[in-house]
Design a protein around this motif. Structure first.
Motif, PDB file in Angstrom:
ATOM      1  N   ALA A 186      14.053 -23.739  17.825  1.00  0.00           N
ATOM      2  CA  ALA A 186      14.628 -23.149  16.614  1.00  0.00           C
ATOM      3  C   ALA A 186      14.291 -23.950  15.359  1.00  0.00           C
ATOM      4  N   LYS A 187      14.199 -25.286  15.477  1.00  0.00           N
ATOM      5  CA  LYS A 187      13.944 -26.116  14.298  1.00  0.00           C
ATOM      6  C   LYS A 187      12.518 -25.980  13.771  1.00  0.00           C
ATOM      7  N   ALA A 188      11.637 -25.366  14.559  1.00  0.00           N
ATOM      8  CA  ALA A 188      10.237 -25.262  14.156  1.00  0.00           C
ATOM      9  C   ALA A 188      10.051 -24.379  12.931  1.00  0.00           C
ATOM     10  N   GLY A 189      11.023 -23.489  12.685  1.00  0.00           N
ATOM     11  CA  GLY A 189      10.905 -22.611  11.524  1.00  0.00           C
ATOM     12  C   GLY A 189      10.810 -23.361  10.206  1.00  0.00           C
ATOM     13  N   GLU A 190      11.251 -24.626  10.197  1.00  0.00           N
ATOM     14  CA  GLU A 190      11.189 -25.423   8.970  1.00  0.00           C
ATOM     15  C   GLU A 190       9.755 -25.760   8.567  1.00  0.00           C
ATOM     16  N   PHE A 191       8.838 -25.809   9.541  1.00  0.00           N
ATOM     17  CA  PHE A 191       7.491 -26.262   9.199  1.00  0.00           C
ATOM     18  C   PHE A 191       6.383 -25.363   9.718  1.00  0.00           C
ATOM     19  N   PHE A 192       6.721 -24.299  10.460  1.00  0.00           N
ATOM     20  CA  PHE A 192       5.662 -23.549  11.128  1.00  0.00           C
ATOM     21  C   PHE A 192       5.936 -22.055  11.093  1.00  0.00           C
ATOM     22  N   THR A 193       4.946 -21.288  10.628  1.00  0.00           N
ATOM     23  CA  THR A 193       4.984 -19.830  10.696  1.00  0.00           C
ATOM     24  C   THR A 193       3.954 -19.402  11.738  1.00  0.00           C
ATOM     25  N   PRO A 194       4.320 -18.526  12.676  1.00  0.00           N
ATOM     26  CA  PRO A 194       3.362 -18.117  13.713  1.00  0.00           C
ATOM     27  C   PRO A 194       2.028 -17.686  13.106  1.00  0.00           C
ATOM     28  N   PRO A 195       0.904 -18.157  13.664  1.00  0.00           N
ATOM     29  CA  PRO A 195      -0.410 -17.882  13.051  1.00  0.00           C
ATOM     30  C   PRO A 195      -0.730 -16.401  12.952  1.00  0.00           C
ATOM     31  N   GLU A 196      -0.201 -15.582  13.867  1.00  0.00           N
ATOM     32  CA  GLU A 196      -0.482 -14.144  13.804  1.00  0.00           C
ATOM     33  C   GLU A 196       0.129 -13.523  12.547  1.00  0.00           C
ATOM     34  N   VAL A 197       1.318 -14.004  12.157  1.00  0.00           N
ATOM     35  CA  VAL A 197       1.962 -13.508  10.939  1.00  0.00           C
ATOM     36  C   VAL A 197       1.188 -13.981   9.711  1.00  0.00           C
ATOM     37  N   VAL A 198       0.780 -15.249   9.724  1.00  0.00           N
ATOM     38  CA  VAL A 198       0.002 -15.792   8.604  1.00  0.00           C
ATOM     39  C   VAL A 198      -1.314 -15.030   8.458  1.00  0.00           C
ATOM     40  N   ASP A 199      -1.981 -14.801   9.591  1.00  0.00           N
ATOM     41  CA  ASP A 199      -3.256 -14.079   9.574  1.00  0.00           C
ATOM     42  C   ASP A 199      -3.081 -12.677   8.997  1.00  0.00           C
ATOM     43  N   THR A 200      -1.982 -12.014   9.353  1.00  0.00           N
ATOM     44  CA  THR A 200      -1.710 -10.678   8.834  1.00  0.00           C
ATOM     45  C   THR A 200      -1.571 -10.702   7.314  1.00  0.00           C
ATOM     46  N   LEU A 201      -0.774 -11.642   6.804  1.00  0.00           N
ATOM     47  CA  LEU A 201      -0.582 -11.746   5.358  1.00  0.00           C
ATOM     48  C   LEU A 201      -1.893 -12.043   4.634  1.00  0.00           C
ATOM     49  N   VAL A 202      -2.652 -12.997   5.172  1.00  0.00           N
ATOM     50  CA  VAL A 202      -3.906 -13.395   4.521  1.00  0.00           C
ATOM     51  C   VAL A 202      -4.878 -12.221   4.473  1.00  0.00           C
ATOM     52  N   ARG A 203      -4.966 -11.460   5.560  1.00  0.00           N
ATOM     53  CA  ARG A 203      -5.913 -10.341   5.604  1.00  0.00           C
ATOM     54  C   ARG A 203      -5.444  -9.157   4.756  1.00  0.00           C
ATOM     55  N   ILE A 204      -4.164  -9.058   4.515  1.00  0.00           N
ATOM     56  CA  ILE A 204      -3.681  -8.045   3.574  1.00  0.00           C
ATOM     57  C   ILE A 204      -4.059  -8.425   2.149  1.00  0.00           C
ATOM     58  N   LEU A 205      -3.897  -9.709   1.817  1.00  0.00           N
ATOM     59  CA  LEU A 205      -4.144 -10.164   0.442  1.00  0.00           C
ATOM     60  C   LEU A 205      -5.614 -10.446   0.155  1.00  0.00           C
ATOM     61  N   GLU A 206      -6.398 -10.749   1.189  1.00  0.00           N
ATOM     62  CA  GLU A 206      -7.846 -10.970   1.076  1.00  0.00           C
ATOM     63  C   GLU A 206      -8.216 -11.950  -0.052  1.00  0.00           C
ATOM     64  N   PRO A 207      -7.979 -13.246   0.154  1.00  0.00           N
ATOM     65  CA  PRO A 207      -8.351 -14.239  -0.860  1.00  0.00           C
ATOM     66  C   PRO A 207      -9.821 -14.121  -1.262  1.00  0.00           C
ATOM     67  N   ASN A 209      12.450 -11.457  16.679  1.00  0.00           N
ATOM     68  CA  ASN A 209      12.225 -12.710  17.404  1.00  0.00           C
ATOM     69  C   ASN A 209      10.764 -13.153  17.435  1.00  0.00           C
ATOM     70  N   VAL A 210      10.023 -12.934  16.344  1.00  0.00           N
ATOM     71  CA  VAL A 210       8.659 -13.467  16.288  1.00  0.00           C
ATOM     72  C   VAL A 210       8.613 -14.818  15.571  1.00  0.00           C
ATOM     73  N   PHE A 211       9.740 -15.208  14.955  1.00  0.00           N
ATOM     74  CA  PHE A 211       9.795 -16.488  14.251  1.00  0.00           C
ATOM     75  C   PHE A 211      10.663 -17.474  15.021  1.00  0.00           C
ATOM     76  N   TYR A 212      10.310 -18.752  14.941  1.00  0.00           N
ATOM     77  CA  TYR A 212      11.102 -19.790  15.589  1.00  0.00           C
ATOM     78  C   TYR A 212      12.461 -19.895  14.895  1.00  0.00           C
ATOM     79  N   GLY A 213      13.519 -19.731  15.687  1.00  0.00           N
ATOM     80  CA  GLY A 213      14.854 -19.966  15.160  1.00  0.00           C
ATOM     81  C   GLY A 213      15.381 -18.910  14.222  1.00  0.00           C
ATOM     82  N   ALA A 214      14.676 -17.799  14.037  1.00  0.00           N
ATOM     83  CA  ALA A 214      15.146 -16.753  13.132  1.00  0.00           C
ATOM     84  C   ALA A 214      15.314 -15.466  13.932  1.00  0.00           C
ATOM     85  N   GLY A 215      16.527 -15.222  14.398  1.00  0.00           N
ATOM     86  CA  GLY A 215      16.778 -14.020  15.189  1.00  0.00           C
ATOM     87  C   GLY A 215      16.992 -12.789  14.337  1.00  0.00           C
TER      88      GLY A 215
END
Length: 679
Positions: free
Chosen positions: A181-202, A427-433
């Motif tokens: 649960a404490k991992a949510g402080e420093f880590f976002t699942p890479p699949e979620v990050v990848d989704t956001l990045v590909r939507i925004l297309e830097p 439940n795809v995020f650590y510690g965030a139900g």
């Protein structure tokens, strides 16, 4: 010898196993990650020195003495300065007070390089809390870690930068899995990050900002997207702020290892003390913002040092900080002078959202992970009867003001800033139900969709793991096709073809990496099995030649002992083979699902009624009729129908149940008779 990524991962995780349980909570990740980075810096410094000396010897056509090499080594040009006395060899040569030696060396390196200020936050000489004067991490544990890291060179000569960067990300993910649960402080699942990045297309030239950057994953993935498109990582600029010093250090290291040259500020809150400002004190603005802020932070308006347990102090500060207009913001993000109300004290979600909006330039776009509460919390203005009557006998009416969150959401919508909302599986995020969503903002939307919002219900599709759920590559593909088509069926075939090709390659690569990782993890067991089988064959051959009964008994016992050891090693290899088979089955299922998902998306966009169950472009007029409530089930049919049951099957099930009940009653009657309770 060059290390593979999987060999490096195993080596680094081995260091974590040495330290686990020796520090407070999950702090051991900061020790391991900083030690790995320090070793990398030192090894690369030596590698650069060796290369420079070799080049000088080549140019001068002579070999240098050790004394001459030492001179060149000291004055050579290096990416990072490693002062004398702070090199790996200095630490390796020490035998006592290793924690103090290591801390002094790391701090010396940080002080010699402005870019590395704040990277080495751990104190290896920290005293134990019992007052004994002994270090928290014993000298022998520090010694074991130093010897472990000394086993492999981490310079570019042995570990290319991309391999080390990937291994570092893997290590962060392992620490996140370990932290729960404490991992949510420093880590976002890479699949979620990848989704956001590909939507925004830097794009090259973008300024990319994460106001709560944790371990820097949003920035690193943005750079990865640029590299994938054929650009250099530094074709964009990267900025981050993180309140937790330890997490910020992890992010800075992540940035350096991936060649981002990111500017990451630490130690203060983005809301109370935003770090990136212009000369006139106004917020700096960026072209792209990605964020996963702390959900529903109750005390977002307090500085870290003010967040004590003293309720009286908090109440007093609240009166000082909040006026009639709400939070007194010095940076013009909300409150007086802006179209936005100040967020309520109890929920910090809109404080972060409005900070992000204020940090976007005129053409800026943002992708934000939010709790779904931001879509519907807050009531509109209402008139209600008080239960009293006036002189004419008419019921008295009381008008209740609209809640702040409702007003903020309405203003965002009416300003045309919300481009899309995507609901995610639970439940795809650590510690965030709590249910989460992706909120996509855009200050420069195409004219044709400024009065529309795309709503995507992506909560149905995921892989269920033991502790949490995971977005599969094909689930990310669904989201991206919906987002990039934006309701236009004509775009879907090309989008499906583009993403299918990339995702199949991604699945293949992950399968290859997972199989190699398992082979490396079990390499010692495989070597042990081969050795034991050879020894067993030799012993069995010797046993067949023995005649004496006493010697034969001893030899038989030795053979049985070896056979038991061999069987244990064989069981480990069987375990490995099953895990490899499972990885291959999972990859094959995903490859098959990619094709099925592509066909499904094509069919959806040919059937408007079916598409309504997954995604919909909704006009602002309809959203207004729903009182600016963005709860996705109001617009998208998320109802999951019960499985169809044939009447004949239902009748049979009923008859079977009735028969079972009659049998149970008969058995109960027999038991009662047997103990004298006959009816």
């Amino acid at each position: 010898m060059k290390l593979t990524q999987q060999q490096l991962e195993t080596h680094l995780w081995g260091a974590a196993n040495i330290l686990r349980g020796k520090t407070a909570g999950q702090d051991y990740k900061n020790y391991i990650l900083s030690l790995m980075f320090y070793k990398r810096l030192c090894d690369q410094w030596e590698n650069e020195a060796d290369d420079a000396i070799a080049e000088q010897e080549r140019q001068q056509r002579r070999s240098f003495t050790e004394e001459q090499k030492a001179v060149y080594r000291a004055r050579g040009e290096h990416r990072y300065a490693i002062p004398e006395g702070c090199r790996w060899g200095d630490v390796l040569a020490a035998s006592t007070q290793l924690g103090e030696t290591l801390t002094r060396a790391m701090r010396g390196v940080a002080n010699a390089n402005d870019e590395l200020k704040g990277v080495f936050t751990v104190d290896w000489a920290q005293p134990a809390p019992d007052g004994s004067g002994k270090p928290l991490i014993p000298n022998e544990v520090v010694h074991a870690l130093i010897q472990h890291f000394d086993a492999h060179d981490l310079s570019n000569a042995s570990v290319p930068a991309d391999v080390l960067g990937h291994a570092y990300e893997y290590l962060i993910k392992q620490f996140a899995d370990d932290a729960g649960a404490k991992a949510g402080e420093f880590f976002t699942p890479p699949e979620v990050v990848d989704t956001l990045v590909r939507i925004l297309e830097p794009q090259p030239g973008d300024t990319i900002y994460d106001p709560t950057c944790g371990s820097g994953g949003m920035l690193v993935h943005s750079a990865g997207f640029l590299r994938e498109a054929g650009h250099h990582a530094t074709s964009a600029q990267y900025f981050g702020q993180e309140m937790n010093w330890g997490n910020a250090a992890i992010g800075k290291i992540n940035s350096v290892l991936h060649g981002l040259e990111a500017e990451i500020k630490a130690g203060v809150s983005t809301i109370t003390d935003p770090a990136f400002k212009e000369g006139d004190g106004k917020l700096r603005q960026f072209s792209l913002v990605l964020a996963n802020f702390p959900f529903s932070d109750e005390f977002w308006w307090l500085k870290p040092e003010q967040q004590t347990d003293d309720k009286k102090k908090k109440d007093k500060l609240k009166k000082e900080i909040f006026g009639k207009e709400g939070f007194k913001d010095a940076y013009g993000r909300f409150g007086r002078g802006t179209p936005f109300k100040a967020p309520p004290a109890g929920y910090g979600d809109y404080a972060f959202i409005l900070h992000i909006l204020a940090s976007l330039n005129a053409r800026g776009r943002a992708g934000i992970v939010c709790p779904q509460g931001v879509l519907f919390r807050g009531q509109p203005e209402v008139e209600e009867e008080t239960g009293e009557f006036d002189a004419k006998g008419e019921p008295k009416i009381k008008r209740r003001k609209a809640d702040d969150e409702h007003l903020i959401r309405r203003t965002l919508l009416e300003s045309g800033l919300i481009d899309a909302v995507i609901s995610l599986p639970l439940n795809v995020f650590y510690g965030a139900g709590v249910p989460a969503c992706l909120l996509i903002l855009n200050r420069h939307r195409p004219r044709a969709r400024r009065d529309k919002v795309l709503l995507v219900y992506a909560a149905r599709h995921y892989r269920e793991l033991s502790n949490q759920n995971e977005l599969r590559p094909q689930d990310v593909m669904r989201i991206l096709v919906h987002m990039q088509a934006y309701g236009d069926a004509a775009k879907v075939p090309k989008l499906v073809a583009k993403h299918s090709k990339r995702i199949r390659e991604q699945i293949n690569m992950r399968e290859h990496e997972e199989v190699e990782r398992l082979e490396v993890w079990y390499a010692d067991a495989a070597a042990r099995l081969a050795r034991l089988e050879a020894e067993l064959a030799t012993k069995q051959a010797e046993f067949s030649k023995i005649k004496a009964k006493t010697e034969k008994t001893k030899a038989k016992a030795a053979v049985e002992k070896l056979r038991g050891q061999r069987d244990k090693a064989a069981a480990k290899i069987a375990e490995r083979d099953e895990k490899i088979a499972e990885a291959r089955r999972r990859a094959e299922d995903d490859r098959r699902d990619v094709d099925a998902t592509g066909q499904e998306l094509g069919a959806l966009y040919g059937d408007p009624d079916e598409l309504l169950k997954h995604a919909r472009v909704v006009g602002l007029d309809e959203i207004g009729e729903n009182e600016f409530n963005l709860n996705i089930p109001r617009y998208v049919d998320t109802f999951e129908p019960e499985p169809r049951v044939e009447v004949k099957d239902a009748l049979k099930a009923l008859r079977d149940a009735q028969g079972d009940l009659a049998d149970a009653e008969a058995r109960l009657g027999d038991l009662l008779k047997a103990i004298g309770y006959a009816a």
